[in-house]
Design an enzyme around this catalytic site. Structure first.
Site, PDB file in Angstrom:
ATOM      1  N   LYS A   1       0.772  -1.351   0.003  1.00 53.25           N
ATOM      2  CA  LYS A   1      -0.043  -0.045   0.110  1.00 53.25           C
ATOM      3  C   LYS A   1       0.873   1.228  -0.194  1.00 53.25           C
ATOM      4  CE  LYS A   1      -3.789   2.652   0.748  1.00 53.25           C
ATOM      5  NZ  LYS A   1      -4.528   2.919  -0.222  1.00 53.25           N
TER       6      LYS A   1
ATOM      7  N   CYS B   1      -2.403   9.855  -6.382  1.00 54.87           N
ATOM      8  CA  CYS B   1      -3.650   9.516  -5.444  1.00 54.87           C
ATOM      9  C   CYS B   1      -4.676  10.614  -5.370  1.00 54.87           C
ATOM     10  CB  CYS B   1      -3.169   9.499  -3.815  1.00 54.87           C
ATOM     11  SG  CYS B   1      -4.518   9.069  -2.802  1.00 54.87           S
TER      12      CYS B   1
END
Ligand code: DHB
Length: 308
Positions: free
Chosen positions: A44, A127
Site C-alpha cells: 500500500k 492519489c
C-alpha cells in the site's frame, strides 16, 4: 510457458502482481500475497505517519467496476521499513509504494525505505482521494521537481505510478519529464480519479468520503489503461519499462496490456474481489492465450500490437 519478466534489472517469477492499494496494507495481507502465486509483493502507498483513512463506506464494487476513496489508510512508513526485510524472504521482488503530503515527506520516506533495499520503489504521484491535495502528476512542474529530488536520495530502481492522461500533448510532456528524471519504470494507470456512482434504488452516492466522488477501477477502465500503456510505450521505445494497470480480470486482459507495451501487470479491483487465488487463475489463462498465439513467453508479446 515462460511468464517471467525483467524490469530495471530485477527478475520477476511471473509478470502478474497485485496493484498498490488492494489488500496490501497489513503484515498479514502482505504475507498472504507473498505466499500466493503473485510475481511480486507491492505495498500500500505509505505516508510518514499511520492513517486510518477516510470514513466508510469507502470502496464499492458495481457491475464492471469499482469506486474507492480509501484516504491512504496505512501503517506509517516505519512499519514498512521494519517489514520489508521479512517480505524479501518470500524470494520475489518487493515493491514499496511511497506517497506523502509534501515534497519533504516524500523525500524523507523514500530515504528511509531505500535503506532497507526493497527491490523497487514506486513513487505514487496519483492519489485522487485526499481532499485539498490534487494528483501531483497533473501538475507537470511539481511532478518534475519532486521526482528530481527523490531521484537524488534513491539508489534502488525507482519508478512512478501515474494517473491516466487523456491528451497526447500530456503524454509527450510527461514522457519527457520521466526520461529527464531518470525514472527506471512506470506503472500506469492509477484509478480514474473523481468519478461518481449513483445507487438507482436510493438515489444516493455509494461511498461516503468527498460527497461520493472516488477513483474508478475495474473492467470499465481498461480502454483508458491500454491507451496510456500504448502512448508511453510508443514514446519510450523500450528505454523505460512499463507496468500495465487497469481493468484486468482475465488472461486476455493481461495479453492486451502486453500487446500495448506493458512488461508486467498489476491488478487491483479483481484482486479485492477474488483474493489471492486469482494469481494462479490468471497465470493459467495467460498461458492458454499465449499458447494459442504460438508464443513461448510473455515477453514475446510485449509491444506487438498491430495497427490498421
Ligand atoms: C488511495 C487511492 C489511490 O488511487 C492511490 O493511488 C493512493 C491512495 C487511497 O484512497 O487510499
Amino acid at each position: 510457458m515462460n511468464l517471467t519478466a525483467s524490469i530495471a534489472g530485477i527478475t520477476f517469477p511471473t509478470c502478474i502482481m497485485n496493484a498498490a492499494g488492494a489488500r496490501c496494507v497489513t503484515a498479514e495481507e502482505l504475507e498472504a500475497i507473498g505466499n500466493s502465486r503473485t510475481g511480486a509483493i507491492v505495498t500500500k502507498s505509505m505516508t510518514r505517519d499511520a492513517r486510518d483513512g477516510n470514513p466508510s463506506p469507502r470502496y464499492v464494487a458495481f457491475p464492471h467496476g469499482s469506486i474507492n476513496s480509501m484516504g491512504l489508510p496505512n501503517l506509517g512508513h516505519q512499519a514498512y521499513v521494519d517489514l520489508i526485510p521479512r517480505l524479501k524472504e518470500f524470494n520475489k521482488p518487493v515493491i514499496a509504494s511511497v506517497a506523502g503530503f509534501s515534497p519533504d515527506e516524500f523525500v524523507d520516506i523514500a530515504t528511509a525505505i531505500d535503506a532497507v533495499k526493497p527491490d523497487l520503489m514506486e513513487i505514487n504521484l496519483s492519489c485522487p482521494n485526499i481532499e485539498g491535495h490534487p494528483q501531483i502528476a497533473y501538475d507537470f512542474d511539481a511532478a518534475e521537481q519532486l521526482l528530481t529530488r527523490i531521484r537524488k536520495v534513491v539508489n534502488r530502481p525507482m519508478g512512478t505510478k501515474l494517473p491516466p492522461y487523456f491528451d497526447p500533448v500530456h503524454h509527450d510532456h510527461m514522457a519527457s519529464i520521466l526520461e529527464q528524471c531518470r525514472v527506471d519504470f512506470i506503472s500506469v494507470i492509477n484509478s480514474i480519479g473523481n468519478g461518481l456512482v449513483i445507487d438507482p434504488e436510493t438515489d444516493a452516492v455509494v461511498i461516503k468520503p468527498k460527497g461520493g466522488f472516488g477513483g474508478l477501477g475495474g473492467a470499465i477502465i481498461k480502454p483508458v489503461a491500454l491507451a496510456n500503456v500504448r502512448a508511453f510505450a510508443l514514446r519510450f521505445q523500450g528505454r523505460i519499462p512499463i507496468i500495465g494497470v487497469g481493468g484486468i480480470e482475465t488472461g486476455q486482459d493481461i495479453y492486451e496490456h502486453l500487446l500495448a507495451g506493458a512488461s508486467a501487470v498489476q491488478i487491483g479491483t479483481a484482486f479485492v474481489e477474488e483474493g489471492t487465488q486469482m494469481f494462479a487463475r490468471l497465470e493459467q489463462e495467460l498461458t492458454t492465450v499465449l499458447e494459442s498465439k504460438g508464443l513461448q513467453s510473455s515477453t514475446e508479446a510485449v509491444g506487438r500490437l498491430k495497427e490498421l
